[in-house]
Write a protein that holds these residues in place. Sequence first.
Motif, PDB file in Angstrom:
ATOM      1  N   SER A 118       0.804  -1.225   0.000  1.00 37.58           N
ATOM      2  CA  SER A 118       0.000   0.000   0.000  1.00 37.58           C
ATOM      3  C   SER A 118       0.836   1.273   0.000  1.00 37.58           C
ATOM      4  CB  SER A 118      -0.941   0.021   1.212  1.00 37.58           C
ATOM      5  OG  SER A 118      -0.249   0.358   2.401  1.00 37.58           O
ATOM      6  N   ILE A 119       2.121   1.167   0.373  1.00 40.33           N
ATOM      7  CA  ILE A 119       2.934   2.388   0.433  1.00 40.33           C
ATOM      8  C   ILE A 119       3.794   2.583  -0.821  1.00 40.33           C
ATOM      9  CG2 ILE A 119       2.959   2.528   2.945  1.00 40.33           C
ATOM     10  CD1 ILE A 119       5.742   1.319   2.932  1.00 40.33           C
ATOM     11  N   ASN A 120       3.684   1.677  -1.775  1.00 44.43           N
ATOM     12  CA  ASN A 120       4.360   1.902  -3.050  1.00 44.43           C
ATOM     13  C   ASN A 120       3.747   3.122  -3.723  1.00 44.43           C
ATOM     14  OD1 ASN A 120       5.927  -0.332  -2.642  1.00 44.43           O
ATOM     15  ND2 ASN A 120       4.824  -1.650  -4.065  1.00 44.43           N
ATOM     16  N   GLY A 121       4.590   4.050  -4.162  1.00 42.02           N
ATOM     17  CA  GLY A 121       4.111   5.268  -4.795  1.00 42.02           C
ATOM     18  C   GLY A 121       3.820   6.398  -3.822  1.00 42.02           C
ATOM     19  N   VAL A 122       4.112   6.178  -2.542  1.00 37.52           N
ATOM     20  CA  VAL A 122       3.848   7.169  -1.492  1.00 37.52           C
ATOM     21  C   VAL A 122       5.134   7.939  -1.175  1.00 37.52           C
ATOM     22  CG1 VAL A 122       3.244   7.425   0.966  1.00 37.52           C
ATOM     23  CG2 VAL A 122       1.949   5.861  -0.498  1.00 37.52           C
ATOM     24  N   PRO A 123       5.072   9.249  -0.962  1.00 32.64           N
ATOM     25  CA  PRO A 123       6.266  10.005  -0.546  1.00 32.64           C
ATOM     26  C   PRO A 123       6.760   9.523   0.816  1.00 32.64           C
ATOM     27  CG  PRO A 123       4.525  11.495  -1.283  1.00 32.64           C
ATOM     28  CD  PRO A 123       3.897  10.145  -1.145  1.00 32.64           C
ATOM     29  N   ILE A 124       8.061   9.315   0.948  1.00 33.13           N
ATOM     30  CA  ILE A 124       8.622   8.856   2.211  1.00 33.13           C
ATOM     31  C   ILE A 124       8.642   9.973   3.249  1.00 33.13           C
ATOM     32  CG2 ILE A 124      11.006   9.324   1.493  1.00 33.13           C
ATOM     33  CD1 ILE A 124       9.961   6.382   3.698  1.00 33.13           C
ATOM     34  N   GLY A 125       8.801  11.234   2.799  1.00 35.67           N
ATOM     35  CA  GLY A 125       8.987  12.347   3.739  1.00 35.67           C
ATOM     36  C   GLY A 125      10.449  12.424   4.146  1.00 35.67           C
ATOM     37  N   ASN A 126      10.895  13.590   4.545  1.00 34.16           N
ATOM     38  CA  ASN A 126      12.300  13.734   4.914  1.00 34.16           C
ATOM     39  C   ASN A 126      12.492  13.533   6.419  1.00 34.16           C
ATOM     40  OD1 ASN A 126      14.988  14.070   4.487  1.00 34.16           O
ATOM     41  ND2 ASN A 126      14.894  16.236   3.938  1.00 34.16           N
ATOM     42  N   ASN A 142       9.343   0.552  -3.886  1.00 34.34           N
ATOM     43  CA  ASN A 142       9.116  -0.843  -3.486  1.00 34.34           C
ATOM     44  C   ASN A 142       9.602  -1.043  -2.060  1.00 34.34           C
ATOM     45  OD1 ASN A 142       8.174  -3.464  -3.947  1.00 34.34           O
ATOM     46  ND2 ASN A 142      10.198  -4.203  -4.572  1.00 34.34           N
ATOM     47  N   VAL A 143       9.061  -2.083  -1.420  1.00 33.77           N
ATOM     48  CA  VAL A 143       9.535  -2.489  -0.097  1.00 33.77           C
ATOM     49  C   VAL A 143       9.761  -3.994  -0.136  1.00 33.77           C
ATOM     50  CG1 VAL A 143       9.055  -2.600   2.374  1.00 33.77           C
ATOM     51  CG2 VAL A 143       8.192  -0.674   1.029  1.00 33.77           C
TER      52      VAL A 143
END
Length: 222
Positions: A60-68, A183-184
Amino acid sequence: MKPKYFLFAFTFFLLSNCNSKEDEKYADKLEDFAVSMKNKYGAEYQDKVEFYELNSFSDSINGVPIGNYSFKDYYGNEINLLTASKPVLLEFFASWCAPCISSIPALNKLSLEYPEVRFIVLAHDTSDKLKKYADQFNSNIHLIPSDKEVNAGKLLKLEVGEFQSVFPFPATFSIDANGIIQNVLLGAPRSGTFGGIKVTEEEVHEANLLRLRRELDKIVSK
């Protein structure tokens, strides 16, 4: 409410929802996941969550900004997760995790092959427990110790700076130059005898090179 005002309000609602979804970062997704697990399993959710649910969350977090995020490395240097628009391979490490230790040679080799990628290792261990392993990582890899070790039932939590994770060890985030999770990977090979079949450290090393090189090629080409 008159129809035209209702239409305006409904349109505004849709736009607001779209914007908030697009702006949702990894930390928001993680919080939503934790809340959903707590709602499903109750107060003891940390002991009951299933591995397939962690896999679903990783998808579900593929394509999501990680944030700094800002960290202090093993030597006390300030490190930012996102710097100079470079892709990042983010690896989670623990001193008690045999596959994590087996991944070190591959990380070292690949960090030389891919100088355009930043290699960051977030450790479950505090600095004192990393002494044994710190010299095994080459200088191209940023080794970040944890402020504290946190175990939460089946959810092995990682807390480094303000970054948190509930994934098992090792886990690998492939992050492109725009800070987007591509990807994770959960888990990694390890040596030993399984079902009568012996897996050597050499075979593990080759398998690690293959799986990590695939991720690196993906984020470099973005």
